[in-house]
Write a protein that holds these residues in place. Structure first.
Motif, PDB file in Angstrom:
ATOM      1  N   LEU A 197       0.820  -1.209   0.000  1.00 41.37           N
ATOM      2  CA  LEU A 197       0.000   0.000   0.000  1.00 41.37           C
ATOM      3  C   LEU A 197       0.857   1.263   0.000  1.00 41.37           C
ATOM      4  CD1 LEU A 197      -2.779  -1.041   2.549  1.00 41.37           C
ATOM      5  CD2 LEU A 197      -3.001  -0.851   0.061  1.00 41.37           C
ATOM      6  N   ILE A 198       1.950   1.255   0.757  1.00 48.40           N
ATOM      7  CA  ILE A 198       2.796   2.451   0.823  1.00 48.40           C
ATOM      8  C   ILE A 198       3.563   2.640  -0.484  1.00 48.40           C
ATOM      9  CG2 ILE A 198       4.916   1.488   1.832  1.00 48.40           C
ATOM     10  CD1 ILE A 198       3.200   4.751   2.905  1.00 48.40           C
ATOM     11  N   LEU A 199       3.961   1.544  -1.124  1.00 43.12           N
ATOM     12  CA  LEU A 199       4.657   1.655  -2.408  1.00 43.12           C
ATOM     13  C   LEU A 199       3.706   2.144  -3.504  1.00 43.12           C
ATOM     14  CD1 LEU A 199       6.917  -1.539  -2.390  1.00 43.12           C
ATOM     15  CD2 LEU A 199       7.595   0.833  -1.935  1.00 43.12           C
ATOM     16  N   GLU A 200       2.481   1.681  -3.464  1.00 41.83           N
ATOM     17  CA  GLU A 200       1.495   2.156  -4.441  1.00 41.83           C
ATOM     18  C   GLU A 200       1.214   3.641  -4.239  1.00 41.83           C
ATOM     19  OE1 GLU A 200      -3.031   1.199  -6.075  1.00 41.83           O
ATOM     20  OE2 GLU A 200      -2.069  -0.156  -4.638  1.00 41.83           O
TER      21      GLU A 200
ATOM     22  N   ILE B 239       4.674  10.591   1.709  1.00 43.11           N
ATOM     23  CA  ILE B 239       4.939   9.177   1.977  1.00 43.11           C
ATOM     24  C   ILE B 239       5.597   8.984   3.340  1.00 43.11           C
ATOM     25  CG2 ILE B 239       6.222   7.147   1.203  1.00 43.11           C
ATOM     26  CD1 ILE B 239       3.696   7.898  -0.429  1.00 43.11           C
ATOM     27  N   LYS B 240       6.502   9.858   3.716  1.00 42.75           N
ATOM     28  CA  LYS B 240       7.154   9.742   5.020  1.00 42.75           C
ATOM     29  C   LYS B 240       6.145   9.895   6.156  1.00 42.75           C
ATOM     30  CE  LYS B 240      11.734  11.300   3.508  1.00 42.75           C
ATOM     31  NZ  LYS B 240      12.734  12.405   3.530  1.00 42.75           N
TER      32      LYS B 240
ATOM     33  N   GLN C 256      13.958   7.429  11.652  1.00 41.09           N
ATOM     34  CA  GLN C 256      15.179   8.189  11.398  1.00 41.09           C
ATOM     35  C   GLN C 256      15.807   7.775  10.068  1.00 41.09           C
ATOM     36  OE1 GLN C 256      16.350  10.795  13.386  1.00 41.09           O
ATOM     37  NE2 GLN C 256      17.536  11.088  11.502  1.00 41.09           N
ATOM     38  N   GLU C 257      15.832   6.494   9.820  1.00 40.52           N
ATOM     39  CA  GLU C 257      16.392   5.973   8.567  1.00 40.52           C
ATOM     40  C   GLU C 257      15.577   6.479   7.369  1.00 40.52           C
ATOM     41  OE1 GLU C 257      17.711   1.626   6.688  1.00 40.52           O
ATOM     42  OE2 GLU C 257      16.823   1.761   8.683  1.00 40.52           O
ATOM     43  N   MET C 258      14.273   6.483   7.522  1.00 37.76           N
ATOM     44  CA  MET C 258      13.381   6.919   6.449  1.00 37.76           C
ATOM     45  C   MET C 258      13.545   8.412   6.169  1.00 37.76           C
ATOM     46  SD  MET C 258       9.242   6.467   6.324  1.00 37.76           S
ATOM     47  CE  MET C 258       8.980   7.508   7.767  1.00 37.76           C
ATOM     48  N   TYR C 259      13.604   9.213   7.224  1.00 38.93           N
ATOM     49  CA  TYR C 259      13.691  10.663   7.043  1.00 38.93           C
ATOM     50  C   TYR C 259      15.067  11.110   6.529  1.00 38.93           C
ATOM     51  CZ  TYR C 259       9.071  11.943   8.636  1.00 38.93           C
ATOM     52  OH  TYR C 259       7.700  12.112   8.700  1.00 38.93           O
TER      53      TYR C 259
ATOM     54  N   LEU D 251      11.819   1.706   2.572  1.00 37.73           N
ATOM     55  CA  LEU D 251      10.501   1.216   2.982  1.00 37.73           C
ATOM     56  C   LEU D 251      10.391  -0.296   2.788  1.00 37.73           C
ATOM     57  CD1 LEU D 251       8.270   4.060   1.505  1.00 37.73           C
ATOM     58  CD2 LEU D 251       8.686   3.602   3.933  1.00 37.73           C
ATOM     59  N   ILE D 252      10.953  -0.783   1.682  1.00 35.29           N
ATOM     60  CA  ILE D 252      10.945  -2.229   1.428  1.00 35.29           C
ATOM     61  C   ILE D 252      11.711  -2.956   2.537  1.00 35.29           C
ATOM     62  CG2 ILE D 252      11.839  -4.037  -0.098  1.00 35.29           C
ATOM     63  CD1 ILE D 252      11.232  -2.083  -2.450  1.00 35.29           C
TER      64      ILE D 252
END
Length: 315
Positions: free
Chosen positions: A251-254, A272-273, A291-294, A306-307
């Protein structure tokens, strides 16, 4: 759960996603609809902002032909601004106009908007009538009162219907409760008992069981899910019996692909973040994951991260 008739519109289900500032943009609404939500509303949009062609306000109305049954929520306190916004080009593609008469935030209240309108029934009526002159289906979202000593839910619900509203959504908490505490089912039931238009129950739904209990105890025609819908939008599929193999990762990738199609990369990544942060709620290691995502600097890097994150948490 069932289809719902709102004015001349029929929704596929009576489970809706609430308008939430900063979150219910086009990519997220598309996900909710895909999972079975009968309606998913835009975040609240200033009627005055549309009247004066504010670009940031107009950006909140990003949509496409792929989004069927478009519903916009407007915020304001001036009937003429509402009428202009409803008849203008920005909302031309939207089928439903929802009027925000429930936002409890202090700055909104000070401007005479949102929940302040439940204390000014004549003005609230004029706003509904102004929106109806656009020919669109008009709905109203409001709270039962400022506090338990000032409950106006029955009177306000009847006024909405008499002024032309096609549906009302009642948040079961008073303004002073903000977003905390158990919703009072009796307030929603009281609204249901005095009108013939659909009544949607909102507030305090954090599980499938909460949604069913809300319907059972209020007699409402449907439910509107707020913050829990951000945390786990798969609730829409569960409540509506939608067969799906979707996961939070898919869902987040879509959403990321949809966001890139309508926003610039920076705005798409910001959306997305924020959404992914809600998806991670209550998961162990969330602080490190965020933290990794941002720290990601481009959408491709963000997707890979995200994956990795959701691949680990969904094993």
């Amino acid at each position: 759960m069932k289809k719902l008739h709102i004015g001349n519109i029929t929704t596929e289900s009576n489970v809706f996603m609430a308008p939430l500032a900063g979150y219910t943009s086009y990519p997220f609404r598309m996900i909710c609809r895909k999972l079975g939500a009968g309606l998913a509303f835009t975040e609240m949009v200033s009627a005055n902002g549309l009247k004066y062609n504010d670009k940031a306000t107009a950006k909140l109305l990003c949509t496409s032909d792929a989004e069927t049954l478009k519903a916009v929520q407007l915020l304001g306190s001036v009937p003429s601004a509402f009428e202009y916004a409803c008849k203008g080009e920005y909302t031309a593609g939207f089928d439903i106009v929802d009027i925000n008469m429930g936002c409890p935030v202090p700055n909104v209240i000070k401007s005479g908007e949102g929940c302040a309108l439940i204390s000014n029934i004549p003005l609230a009526s004029k706003i509904i009538e102004a929106c109806k002159r656009s020919g669109k289906v008009v709905t109203v979202k409001f709270r039962p009162g400022f506090n338990r000593k000032k409950i106006v839910v029955s009177e306000f619900a009847k006024m909405c219907e008499d002024s032309g509203a096609d549906m009302i959504t009642v948040h079961g908490r008073t303004r002073d409760m903000m977003y905390e505490g158990e919703p009072v089912y009796g307030y929603i039931e009281a609204a249901k008992n005095v009108v013939n238009i659909p009544v949607i129950a909102n507030g305090g739904i954090h599980s499938d069981e909460d949604a069913v209990r809300m319907m059972d105890r209020t007699g409402a025609d449907g439910v509107m899910i707020g913050r829990y819908g951000l945390e786990n939008p798969l609730i829409f599929a569960r409540l509506t019996g939608k067969d799906t193999n979707e996961t939070k990762l898919s869902l987040i990738l879509e959403q990321a692909d949809i966001a890139i199609s309508c926003f610039d990369e920076l705005s798409a990544m910001e959306h997305i973040k924020k959404t992914a942060s809600y998806f991670m709620k209550k998961l162990p290691g969330t602080k490190v994951y965020k933290q990794e995502m941002y720290n990601c600097g481009c959408m491709e890097e963000l997707k890979k991260t995200l994956i990795k994150i959701f691949g680990e948490t969904e094993k």
